[in-house]
Scaffold this active site. Sequence first.
Site, short mmCIF file in Angstrom:
data_model
loop_
_atom_site.label_atom_id
_atom_site.label_comp_id
_atom_site.label_asym_id
_atom_site.label_seq_id
_atom_site.Cartn_x
_atom_site.Cartn_y
_atom_site.Cartn_z
N GLY A 12 0.60 -41.78 42.37
CA GLY A 12 -0.63 -42.06 41.69
C GLY A 12 -0.54 -42.98 40.44
O GLY A 12 0.68 -43.61 40.21
N ASP A 13 -1.62 -43.16 39.81
CA ASP A 13 -1.82 -44.15 38.62
C ASP A 13 -1.29 -45.55 39.08
O ASP A 13 -0.38 -46.14 38.26
CB ASP A 13 -0.97 -43.61 37.74
CG ASP A 13 -1.58 -42.13 37.37
OD1 ASP A 13 -2.80 -41.86 37.17
OD2 ASP A 13 -0.57 -41.21 37.14
N HIS A 42 -9.49 -42.43 37.44
CA HIS A 42 -9.24 -43.93 37.82
C HIS A 42 -9.96 -44.73 36.80
O HIS A 42 -11.13 -44.59 36.25
CB HIS A 42 -10.42 -44.18 39.18
CG HIS A 42 -9.59 -43.68 40.49
ND1 HIS A 42 -10.28 -43.60 41.73
CD2 HIS A 42 -8.44 -43.05 40.53
CE1 HIS A 42 -9.39 -42.85 42.48
NE2 HIS A 42 -8.19 -42.72 41.89
P1 IMP Z 1 -2.36 -30.89 40.35
O1 IMP Z 1 -3.04 -31.74 41.35
O2 IMP Z 1 -3.42 -30.70 39.01
O3 IMP Z 1 -2.41 -29.26 41.19
O4 IMP Z 1 -0.94 -31.36 40.08
C1 IMP Z 1 0.15 -31.34 40.64
C2 IMP Z 1 0.94 -32.53 40.71
O5 IMP Z 1 0.20 -33.83 41.11
C3 IMP Z 1 1.42 -32.68 39.12
O6 IMP Z 1 2.51 -33.22 39.00
C4 IMP Z 1 0.28 -33.61 38.77
O7 IMP Z 1 0.61 -34.43 37.26
C5 IMP Z 1 0.05 -34.61 39.95
N1 IMP Z 1 -1.25 -35.22 39.92
C6 IMP Z 1 -2.40 -34.60 40.18
N2 IMP Z 1 -3.39 -35.61 39.92
C7 IMP Z 1 -2.72 -36.86 39.66
C8 IMP Z 1 -3.23 -38.04 39.38
O8 IMP Z 1 -4.49 -38.29 39.60
N3 IMP Z 1 -2.36 -39.12 38.97
C9 IMP Z 1 -1.02 -38.77 38.86
N4 IMP Z 1 -0.63 -37.46 38.89
C10 IMP Z 1 -1.47 -36.62 39.51
MG MG Z 2 -5.00 -41.90 37.35
#
Ligand code: IMP
Ligand code: MG
Length: 332
Positions: A12-13, A42
Amino acid sequence: MPCTVIVGGFWGDEGKGKIISYLALKDRLDFCVRTGSVNAAHTIWFEGKRYALHMVPGGFVTEKCRLLIAAGANVHVAQFLKEAEQTGVKNRIGVDRQASIIEEKHSAQDKASEHLKALGTTGWGVGPAIEERVRRTAKLAKDVPELAPYLTDVALETNRAIDGGKKVLLEGTQGLLLSLFHGSYPYVTGRDTSASAICSEVGVGPTKVDQVVLVFKSFVTRVGTGPLPDEISKEEAIKRGWFETAAGTGRDRRSAPFSFELAKRAAMINGATHLAVTKLDCVFPECQGLRAYERLPLEAKQFIKRIEDETRVPVSLIGTGPDAQDLIDRRE
Ligand code: IMP
Ligand code: MG
């Protein structure tokens, strides 16, 4: 363009928001469909203003673009209403009747769970909300009175748009390595984040997709716990200009150099037809703001060439700065 999927290649990111906003403006997008949930943010710079959107699709920057939230998504009602207001898109945004709802109780469950805390979740409650959906007790968008004005059949609208030759973009969230199926389990999010899953959440068959744009950042970042090969220290990240904090949660992002190995696998699983590489200026500062490939320094060109050689996919879009227009577009 006709039907393009945008997907992240790492954790992500990667800068999907920037690529989406560029394509939306440049290609004058007709439809932008968002999948996933509120855990993703985003970041989009538009007319000098910064947006960190958790719900509204990035295509909002194009005036007449129809914005949709897919059946497979989990909608956070308060966040949705807030962003729809903030971006001024209430008259052109729709939510699928069958999208499920993420509620306060899910966030509370997420934060109360030692197990989820250890994985470093965002705390929005996406895991518990999806669990509830799988148990088939979830509230759906059609059960929420505040969403009534926005309800639609996203699969039908999207397929009609594609069949009618409209320019449609399917906007994925997170990245392949956070996929429940293909990521570094259990340090992953609650859903598959690959290009096929994006189509599945929207209700678009694989034969309808023309392009899969896989987005990589010029270095790798990760928030939360779990493996990160060749991770560098925060001090080193600051020194290199790679240190970032999360747009959604404000947490520090961990960082590592670009991984050709991981990129190759991401290109394979997503069936990428094009690559976008963002933040080239963070690795090669002389690239800052450049908009012509020829002007890139040799080292930067070699880096891009190596990505193409390893993945066997052309790098069509290269980000050189935060503005949507700080970009080298190598598409024909
Ligand atoms: P959850 O999606 O909140 O259950 O988190 C699970 C894992 O995904 C964690 O390590 C979060 O930091 C990561 N994560 C969830 N959404 C994002 C995002 O949009 N960007 C980066 N990491 C994410
Ligand atoms: Mg992001």
